[in-house]
Design an enzyme around this catalytic site. Structure first.
Site, PDB file in Angstrom:
ATOM      1  N   SER A 115       0.999   3.533   2.343  1.00 27.39           N
ATOM      2  CA  SER A 115       1.063   4.114   3.685  1.00 27.39           C
ATOM      3  C   SER A 115       2.449   4.605   4.085  1.00 27.39           C
ATOM      4  CB  SER A 115       0.576   3.095   4.720  1.00 27.39           C
ATOM      5  OG  SER A 115       1.495   2.028   4.862  1.00 27.39           O
ATOM      6  N   LYS A 154       5.866  -0.296   9.040  1.00 25.80           N
ATOM      7  CA  LYS A 154       5.733   1.089   9.481  1.00 25.80           C
ATOM      8  C   LYS A 154       7.071   1.529  10.073  1.00 25.80           C
ATOM      9  CE  LYS A 154       1.235   0.898   8.727  1.00 25.80           C
ATOM     10  NZ  LYS A 154       0.599   1.593   7.581  1.00 25.80           N
ATOM     11  N   SER A 198      -2.541   6.172   6.657  1.00 24.61           N
ATOM     12  CA  SER A 198      -1.815   5.061   7.261  1.00 24.61           C
ATOM     13  C   SER A 198      -2.586   4.514   8.458  1.00 24.61           C
ATOM     14  CB  SER A 198      -0.415   5.513   7.721  1.00 24.61           C
ATOM     15  OG  SER A 198       0.224   4.470   8.433  1.00 24.61           O
ATOM     16  N   SER A 253       0.842  -1.197   0.000  1.00 21.52           N
ATOM     17  CA  SER A 253       0.000   0.000   0.000  1.00 21.52           C
ATOM     18  C   SER A 253       0.878   1.248   0.000  1.00 21.52           C
ATOM     19  CB  SER A 253      -0.911   0.016   1.236  1.00 21.52           C
ATOM     20  OG  SER A 253      -0.155   0.337   2.401  1.00 21.52           O
TER      21      SER A 253
END
Length: 248
Positions: free
Chosen positions: A43, A104, A196, A41
């Site tokens: 994010s 992340k 996110s 993705s």
């Protein structure tokens, strides 16, 4: 005839032996050294893009059950543990569904107080230094359609710097409550701050045990939602400038 049969059986046995050895070597490398990971993705834009393929070091944080294929329940906690550093890009298992991998950035360590105020990250009551360094545009092949989104360079207290996006200056996650990171847990955020799902939302605090590894290097990158197997698209879609780029 028997001699020919014996030679064929011997050749087949040698081939099978080589295949088994190669599979075992790949399993060892994937379990203990490096695991490939693809970005699903947008994010982590602008740092990581959809179509980036990374090497994730498994040894960086030591080993837990989630370091191994199928996550066998052999032990709890971590062995040969190495503490994550603030600013690391880490792959982890989603606390609410450990079958799912997320990627992340580590922004909060155990005991930290984390809060977003008017789009600015605050750690332990102090605003993280940030300055606008440009803008970023991308079509949907990067994960999200973005036009001239401001790019801010953040510098954490330990000196780690990286770029973030602020697509919407008044998004729901630009102002949050203060989060107190529990012992043995970490606070994770995406660099694409307004798009996110991270510790500000349903992801929550990430247990140390759930960390899989640290992102180290982009070894392949291709755009337009193309598969690496679509070799005929390489001349136009391969992002040569991102190949072998160290993640930061």
């Amino acid at each position: 005839m028997s001699e020919k049969v014996e030679k064929k059986e011997s050749a087949f046995g040698e081939t099978l032996k080589v295949i088994v050895q190669a599979l075992l070597l790949a399993l060892v490398i994937r379990s203990f050294l490096f695991q490939p990971f693809s970005i699903p993705s947008g994010s982590m834009m602008p740092t990581l893009l959809v179509g980036d393929y990374l090497f994730v070091s498994k040894y960086a944080y030591g080993y837990s059950r989630y370091s191994f294929p199928f996550s066998p329940d052999l032990f709890s906690g971590r062995v040969w543990a190495g503490e994550p550093k603030r600013g690391d890009i880490a792959v982890f298992r989603l606390p609410s569904d450990p079958k799912v991998d997320y990627i992340k950035r580590v922004v909060g360590l155990p005991g930290d107080r984390i809060q977003m105020i008017n789009g600015v990250l605050h750690i332990n009551g102090t605003a993280v230094k940030r300055e606008q360094v440009g803008s970023f545009s991308a079509d949907g092949s990067y994960g999200d359609a973005v036009t001239n989104a401001p790019v801010y360079r953040e510098t954490l207290p330990n000196g780690v710097s990286y770029d973030t996006l602020d697509i919407n200056p008044n998004s729901a996650t630009d102002n949050t409550r203060e989060f107190l990171v529990p012992a043995g847990h970490y606070f994770m955020m995406g660099d694409n701050r307004d798009n996110s799902a991270d510790s500000r939302l349903a992801v929550g605090y990430v247990p140390f045990e759930n960390l899989v590894g640290r992102a180290e290097m982009i070894f392949f990158s291709i755009g337009d939602d193309a598969s690496p197997l679509e070799i005929w698209k390489w001349p136009t879609e391969l992002r040569f400038g991102r190949l072998f780029e160290i993640t930061e």
